[in-house]
Scaffold this motif. Structure first.
Motif, PDB file in Angstrom:
ATOM      1  N   HIS A 223       0.856  -1.198   0.000  1.00 37.37           N
ATOM      2  CA  HIS A 223       0.000   0.000   0.000  1.00 37.37           C
ATOM      3  C   HIS A 223       0.883   1.235   0.000  1.00 37.37           C
ATOM      4  O   HIS A 223       2.083   1.157   0.232  1.00 37.37           O
ATOM      5  CB  HIS A 223      -0.873   0.011   1.265  1.00 37.37           C
ATOM      6  N   ASP A 225       0.774   5.212   1.892  1.00 41.11           N
ATOM      7  CA  ASP A 225       0.070   5.876   2.995  1.00 41.11           C
ATOM      8  C   ASP A 225      -0.730   7.052   2.433  1.00 41.11           C
ATOM      9  O   ASP A 225      -0.475   7.512   1.328  1.00 41.11           O
ATOM     10  CB  ASP A 225       1.076   6.326   4.064  1.00 41.11           C
ATOM     11  N   HIS A 280       4.751   0.136  -0.052  1.00 38.95           N
ATOM     12  CA  HIS A 280       5.551  -0.674   0.871  1.00 38.95           C
ATOM     13  C   HIS A 280       4.651  -1.735   1.487  1.00 38.95           C
ATOM     14  O   HIS A 280       3.430  -1.696   1.322  1.00 38.95           O
ATOM     15  CB  HIS A 280       6.190   0.233   1.944  1.00 38.95           C
ATOM     16  N   PHE A 307       0.619   8.738  11.376  1.00 33.36           N
ATOM     17  CA  PHE A 307       0.216   9.243  10.062  1.00 33.36           C
ATOM     18  C   PHE A 307      -0.137  10.717  10.194  1.00 33.36           C
ATOM     19  O   PHE A 307      -1.081  11.078  10.897  1.00 33.36           O
ATOM     20  CB  PHE A 307      -1.007   8.478   9.548  1.00 33.36           C
TER      21      PHE A 307
HETATM   22 FE   LIG Z   1       2.281   2.267   5.459  1.00 35.23          FE
END
Ligand SMILES: [Fe+2]
Ligand SMILES: O=C(O)CCC(=O)C(=O)O
Length: 349
Positions: A223, A225, A280, A307
């Motif tokens: 995926h 982020d 990643h 995040f």
């Molecule tokens: Fe991630």
């Protein structure tokens, strides 16, 4: 006389990963936090250089003491060791809230061109707890503080760490601003609310044959982020891999007392794709030569991902300098952070 002049000894970057055209530097952040304008500029150029090439960097001397990070790992480990029914009582509810406990197999990670979220069938081998900005009306965090004293301590530790990471986000955005030839505080008003998400991750111990029987089995699926940047703290196990320009997966080995920082999709979009948000995943730990583990089991792995996002109500459109008549036109329509994130999170249910 030239020999008497102070030598400029700042070498902010060295290379940690260099494989299949994926280059990830280790950047010493101390000269950015405490140095002269020239030091700051040098670090800022390294940070933006890394985000424009691999989208990943390791940050050392970032100002968060190792003791603070180990306290968070300790508290996280004790949280995940709780009985399942206690964790389930704090479960994640909606993309709008994005807070609470997510048990193994509940999340399907998505990429920007995979908004259906349906492309993967193999489940991640992880459990997480998502902690958002405290005090947002209608979206309380799901704290274990009513369970016992340990739960109260957990809340205190995580609230404090949330603020610590919020400050580091602001500093990294300042480095990005300088490195993009903008005023140092250009992004401050875009990111100062702290609409970020602290995710504690636990990858339970798992029999090796789980990976042997299903070659597509991973601990966390590939995926990118979603937000501005991610601050990732890993334990010593390893298993994080980043997709290289040659399309192979390259190990991003844990380095003590560093934070892995990677750019998210919203920053890539904001930068008109001059900055990369690189895919990643997490797989079983790599084999260590001379350290044969014949127990048949891979041990638990813990990580902490913070995040970072622009403020939820900020309208995000191409950063000045990333588009124009003599370069590329702006590629994307503007969008608020909130709308963008809810769209991405909805695809993971
Ligand atoms: Fe991630
Ligand atoms: O656990 C890790 O090292 C990475 C986790 C990750 O990439 C994520 O949760 O987005």
């Amino acid at each position: 006389m030239e020999g008497n002049l102070p030598q400029h000894q700042c070498h902010p970057a060295s290379t940690a990963v260099d494989k299949d055209d994926l280059v990830i530097p280790i950047i010493d952040f101390e000269p950015f936090l405490n140095g002269t304008p020239a030091d700051k500029h040098e670090v800022a150029m390294s940070v933006v250089g890394a985000f424009k090439t691999s989208g990943f960097l390791y940050l050392k001397d970032h100002g968060i003491p190792p003791s603070v990070v180990s306290r968070v790992f300790g508290s996280s480990g004790r949280f995940f060791a709780r009985p399942q029914d206690q964790k389930d009582s704090l479960c994640w509810t909606t993309p709008q809230a994005n807070r609470g406990y997510v048990k193994t197999g509940q999340e399907k990670l998505s990429t920007p061109d995979d908004v259906s979220g349906e492309s993967r069938t193999t489940q991640d081998l992880k459990e997480t707890i998502e902690i958002g900005r405290e005090g947002v009306e209608g979206h309380p965090n799901r704290w274990p503080d009513n369970l016992d004293d340990e739960g109260k301590d957990f809340k205190e530790v995580m609230l404090s760490f949330f603020d610590t990471c919020k400050s580091l986000h602001l500093e990294v955005m300042r480095a990005i601003a300088l490195g993009m030839h903008l005023p140092e505080h250009f992004f401050d008003s875009y990111v100062d609310a702290g609409d970020n998400n602290l995710r504690l991750l636990h990858y339970p111990s798992v029999h090796k044959d789980v990976f042997e029987k299903n070659p597509s089995q991973v601990r966390a699926g590939e995926h990118s982020d979603y937000g501005s940047i991610t601050l990732l703290f890993q334990d010593r196990r390893g298993g994080l891999q980043v997709r290289s320009p040659k399309s192979t997966f390259v190990d991003v080995t844990p380095i003590a007392d560093t934070v892995v920082v990677n750019a998210g999709d919203l920053l890539a979009r904001w930068s008109n794709d001059t900055i990369k948000s690189t895919r990643h995943r997490v797989v079983e730990p790599p084999k260590v030569v001379g350290e044969e583990n014949d127990s048949g089991v891979y041990p638990d792995r813990y990580s902490i991902a913070y995040f970072c996002n622009p403020n939820m109500n900020q309208f995000i459109e191409a950063i000045p300098g990333t588009y124009g008549e003599d370069i590329c036109p702006a590629k994307y329509p503007g969008i608020t952070t909130g709308d963008y994130l809810v769209q991405r999170l909805t695809a993971t249910i």
